[in-house]
Design a protein around this motif. Structure first.
Motif, PDB file in Angstrom:
ATOM      1  N   ALA A 280      47.637  26.766 124.862  1.00 37.43           N
ATOM      2  CA  ALA A 280      48.173  25.630 125.634  1.00 37.43           C
ATOM      3  C   ALA A 280      47.631  25.677 127.058  1.00 37.43           C
ATOM      4  O   ALA A 280      47.248  24.640 127.620  1.00 37.43           O
ATOM      5  CB  ALA A 280      49.700  25.666 125.644  1.00 37.43           C
ATOM      6  N   ARG A 281      47.574  26.879 127.640  1.00 42.13           N
ATOM      7  CA  ARG A 281      47.021  27.035 128.986  1.00 42.13           C
ATOM      8  C   ARG A 281      45.543  26.665 128.996  1.00 42.13           C
ATOM      9  O   ARG A 281      45.075  25.938 129.864  1.00 42.13           O
ATOM     10  CB  ARG A 281      47.223  28.465 129.481  1.00 42.13           C
ATOM     11  CG  ARG A 281      46.708  28.667 130.907  1.00 42.13           C
ATOM     12  CD  ARG A 281      46.845  30.098 131.381  1.00 42.13           C
ATOM     13  NE  ARG A 281      45.940  30.946 130.630  1.00 42.13           N
ATOM     14  CZ  ARG A 281      46.263  32.114 130.102  1.00 42.13           C
ATOM     15  NH1 ARG A 281      47.486  32.598 130.222  1.00 42.13           N
ATOM     16  NH2 ARG A 281      45.382  32.825 129.450  1.00 42.13           N
ATOM     17  N   HIS A 282      44.808  27.146 127.999  1.00 47.37           N
ATOM     18  CA  HIS A 282      43.373  26.873 127.903  1.00 47.37           C
ATOM     19  C   HIS A 282      43.102  25.372 127.824  1.00 47.37           C
ATOM     20  O   HIS A 282      42.138  24.872 128.401  1.00 47.37           O
ATOM     21  CB  HIS A 282      42.791  27.591 126.684  1.00 47.37           C
ATOM     22  CG  HIS A 282      41.359  27.276 126.417  1.00 47.37           C
ATOM     23  ND1 HIS A 282      40.334  27.767 127.190  1.00 47.37           N
ATOM     24  CD2 HIS A 282      40.788  26.505 125.470  1.00 47.37           C
ATOM     25  CE1 HIS A 282      39.193  27.313 126.731  1.00 47.37           C
ATOM     26  NE2 HIS A 282      39.430  26.552 125.680  1.00 47.37           N
TER      27      HIS A 282
ATOM     28  N   ASP B  69      51.537  25.722 134.778  1.00 42.43           N
ATOM     29  CA  ASP B  69      52.268  24.756 135.594  1.00 42.43           C
ATOM     30  C   ASP B  69      52.113  23.345 135.055  1.00 42.43           C
ATOM     31  O   ASP B  69      52.963  22.492 135.270  1.00 42.43           O
ATOM     32  CB  ASP B  69      51.797  24.803 137.053  1.00 42.43           C
ATOM     33  CG  ASP B  69      52.250  26.070 137.762  1.00 42.43           C
ATOM     34  OD1 ASP B  69      53.182  26.728 137.250  1.00 42.43           O
ATOM     35  OD2 ASP B  69      51.682  26.385 138.805  1.00 42.43           O
ATOM     36  N   ALA B  70      51.015  23.063 134.349  1.00 45.17           N
ATOM     37  CA  ALA B  70      50.790  21.742 133.780  1.00 45.17           C
ATOM     38  C   ALA B  70      51.742  21.471 132.616  1.00 45.17           C
ATOM     39  O   ALA B  70      51.967  20.328 132.240  1.00 45.17           O
ATOM     40  CB  ALA B  70      49.351  21.612 133.293  1.00 45.17           C
ATOM     41  N   LEU B  71      52.326  22.512 132.065  1.00 40.85           N
ATOM     42  CA  LEU B  71      53.196  22.378 130.901  1.00 40.85           C
ATOM     43  C   LEU B  71      54.572  21.877 131.329  1.00 40.85           C
ATOM     44  O   LEU B  71      55.329  22.593 131.984  1.00 40.85           O
ATOM     45  CB  LEU B  71      53.305  23.728 130.192  1.00 40.85           C
ATOM     46  CG  LEU B  71      53.880  23.746 128.793  1.00 40.85           C
ATOM     47  CD1 LEU B  71      53.057  22.887 127.845  1.00 40.85           C
ATOM     48  CD2 LEU B  71      53.933  25.169 128.276  1.00 40.85           C
ATOM     49  N   ASP B  72      54.871  20.622 130.981  1.00 45.22           N
ATOM     50  CA  ASP B  72      56.145  20.003 131.350  1.00 45.22           C
ATOM     51  C   ASP B  72      57.221  20.193 130.289  1.00 45.22           C
ATOM     52  O   ASP B  72      58.410  20.166 130.603  1.00 45.22           O
ATOM     53  CB  ASP B  72      55.966  18.498 131.574  1.00 45.22           C
ATOM     54  CG  ASP B  72      55.110  18.194 132.779  1.00 45.22           C
ATOM     55  OD1 ASP B  72      55.151  18.965 133.758  1.00 45.22           O
ATOM     56  OD2 ASP B  72      54.378  17.185 132.741  1.00 45.22           O
ATOM     57  N   ALA B  73      56.813  20.341 129.017  1.00 47.58           N
ATOM     58  CA  ALA B  73      57.807  20.412 127.945  1.00 47.58           C
ATOM     59  C   ALA B  73      57.298  21.275 126.796  1.00 47.58           C
ATOM     60  O   ALA B  73      56.124  21.203 126.423  1.00 47.58           O
ATOM     61  CB  ALA B  73      58.114  19.016 127.424  1.00 47.58           C
TER      62      ALA B  73
ATOM     63  N   SER C 134      52.360  19.163 127.241  1.00 50.13           N
ATOM     64  CA  SER C 134      53.492  19.362 126.333  1.00 50.13           C
ATOM     65  C   SER C 134      53.012  20.163 125.130  1.00 50.13           C
ATOM     66  O   SER C 134      51.818  20.175 124.810  1.00 50.13           O
ATOM     67  CB  SER C 134      54.095  18.032 125.897  1.00 50.13           C
ATOM     68  OG  SER C 134      53.164  17.285 125.149  1.00 50.13           O
ATOM     69  N   LEU C 135      53.958  20.800 124.483  1.00 50.35           N
ATOM     70  CA  LEU C 135      53.635  21.656 123.348  1.00 50.35           C
ATOM     71  C   LEU C 135      54.749  21.547 122.322  1.00 50.35           C
ATOM     72  O   LEU C 135      55.927  21.678 122.665  1.00 50.35           O
ATOM     73  CB  LEU C 135      53.499  23.108 123.830  1.00 50.35           C
ATOM     74  CG  LEU C 135      53.301  24.187 122.779  1.00 50.35           C
ATOM     75  CD1 LEU C 135      51.971  24.015 122.067  1.00 50.35           C
ATOM     76  CD2 LEU C 135      53.387  25.566 123.418  1.00 50.35           C
TER      77      LEU C 135
END
Length: 106
Positions: A27-29, A71-75, A34-35
């Motif tokens: 997900a970071r890559h 940090d880009a991961l909101d959900a 969202s994931l």
């Protein structure tokens, strides 16, 4: 249930931890915002939902604190197979994080 408990305790929890860590690294890559993640390892011959949810939350928290790129991961949505799993995951998350202000229906 004694034999089941022995089966669960003999499974390598490190495998579950590393699998969740791989999901969050990917997900970071991808710079995902969202994931959606299945409840890994809690199938028919897997860990009890309370165990797999605790590991999932622990690895997620470690990933969030150790990699600013998340940090880009909101959900993050964990996809669960049934109501019993949802209840077990909810209990574990509430124990770690506190009860949410409003509990949406699953």
């Amino acid at each position: 249930d004694g034999e089941k408990d022995r089966l669960y305790s003999s499974l390598p929890l490190q495998l579950l931890e590393s699998t969740y860590a791989s999901v969050f690294r990917e997900a970071r890559h991808l710079s995902a915002s969202s994931l959606a993640c299945p409840s890994l390892g809690s199938g028919v011959k897997g860990w009890r939902p309370a165990i797999s949810s605790g590991i999932a939350l622990s690895v997620l928290v470690q990933a969030l604190y150790s990699a600013r790129d998340l940090d880009a991961l909101d959900a993050v949505t964990f996809c669960l197979a049934d109501d019993a799993s949802w209840l077990a995951w909810n209990r574990v998350f509430a124990a770690f994080l506190g009860q949410p202000h409003s509990l949406d229906s699953h």
